[in-house]
Scaffold this motif. Structure first.
Motif, PDB file in Angstrom:
ATOM      1  N   GLU A 144     -46.694  43.096  17.221  1.00 48.97           N
ATOM      2  CA  GLU A 144     -45.597  42.429  16.547  1.00 48.97           C
ATOM      3  C   GLU A 144     -44.312  42.752  17.291  1.00 48.97           C
ATOM      4  O   GLU A 144     -44.029  43.910  17.574  1.00 48.97           O
ATOM      5  CB  GLU A 144     -45.493  42.896  15.101  1.00 48.97           C
ATOM      6  CG  GLU A 144     -46.709  42.542  14.275  1.00 48.97           C
ATOM      7  CD  GLU A 144     -46.601  43.045  12.854  1.00 48.97           C
ATOM      8  OE1 GLU A 144     -45.507  43.465  12.445  1.00 48.97           O
ATOM      9  OE2 GLU A 144     -47.613  43.014  12.164  1.00 48.97           O
ATOM     10  N   PRO A 145     -43.527  41.748  17.608  1.00 43.75           N
ATOM     11  CA  PRO A 145     -42.280  42.026  18.334  1.00 43.75           C
ATOM     12  C   PRO A 145     -41.319  42.814  17.456  1.00 43.75           C
ATOM     13  O   PRO A 145     -41.288  42.655  16.238  1.00 43.75           O
ATOM     14  CB  PRO A 145     -41.732  40.634  18.657  1.00 43.75           C
ATOM     15  CG  PRO A 145     -42.346  39.741  17.632  1.00 43.75           C
ATOM     16  CD  PRO A 145     -43.693  40.329  17.325  1.00 43.75           C
ATOM     17  N   HIS A 146     -40.548  43.657  18.095  1.00 43.05           N
ATOM     18  CA  HIS A 146     -39.576  44.474  17.370  1.00 43.05           C
ATOM     19  C   HIS A 146     -38.408  43.600  16.939  1.00 43.05           C
ATOM     20  O   HIS A 146     -37.791  42.936  17.752  1.00 43.05           O
ATOM     21  CB  HIS A 146     -39.082  45.621  18.250  1.00 43.05           C
ATOM     22  CG  HIS A 146     -38.064  46.482  17.587  1.00 43.05           C
ATOM     23  ND1 HIS A 146     -38.378  47.288  16.513  1.00 43.05           N
ATOM     24  CD2 HIS A 146     -36.745  46.649  17.801  1.00 43.05           C
ATOM     25  CE1 HIS A 146     -37.284  47.930  16.123  1.00 43.05           C
ATOM     26  NE2 HIS A 146     -36.284  47.562  16.888  1.00 43.05           N
ATOM     27  N   VAL A 147     -38.131  43.600  15.662  1.00 44.64           N
ATOM     28  CA  VAL A 147     -37.031  42.806  15.134  1.00 44.64           C
ATOM     29  C   VAL A 147     -35.871  43.747  14.859  1.00 44.64           C
ATOM     30  O   VAL A 147     -36.015  44.727  14.135  1.00 44.64           O
ATOM     31  CB  VAL A 147     -37.449  42.077  13.835  1.00 44.64           C
ATOM     32  CG1 VAL A 147     -36.297  41.270  13.269  1.00 44.64           C
ATOM     33  CG2 VAL A 147     -38.653  41.210  14.092  1.00 44.64           C
TER      34      VAL A 147
END
Length: 77
Positions: A41-44
């Protein structure tokens, strides 16, 4: 559709004693859980509170504080 049971069969798995236990010094069979980690999951990046909710909270706190101050002054005078 065929389904393969991921659990080892005790009568066909080497290193298992009767009843499915593992003798001392033996490595137990591998677990049949997830073989890998989940999807990446991309870092938000969160930039904190939005301006409107923060302004609303500040206004609410100031109004409540003014109400308590007014009530305290009405009791004194």
């Amino acid at each position: 559709m065929s389904h393969v049971n991921p659990d080892p069969e005790p009568e066909r798995t080497t290193g298992l004693e009767p009843g499915g236990s593992v003798p001392p010094g033996e490595t137990p069979p591998a677990e049949s859980s997830m073989p890998e980690a989940g999807p990446r999951e991309p870092h938000v990046q969160h930039r904190g509170w939005a301006k409107a909710p923060m302004a609303l909270i500040i206004v609410l706190v100031v109004l409540i504080a003014a109400g308590f101050l007014g009530y305290a002054l009405s009791l004194i005078f």
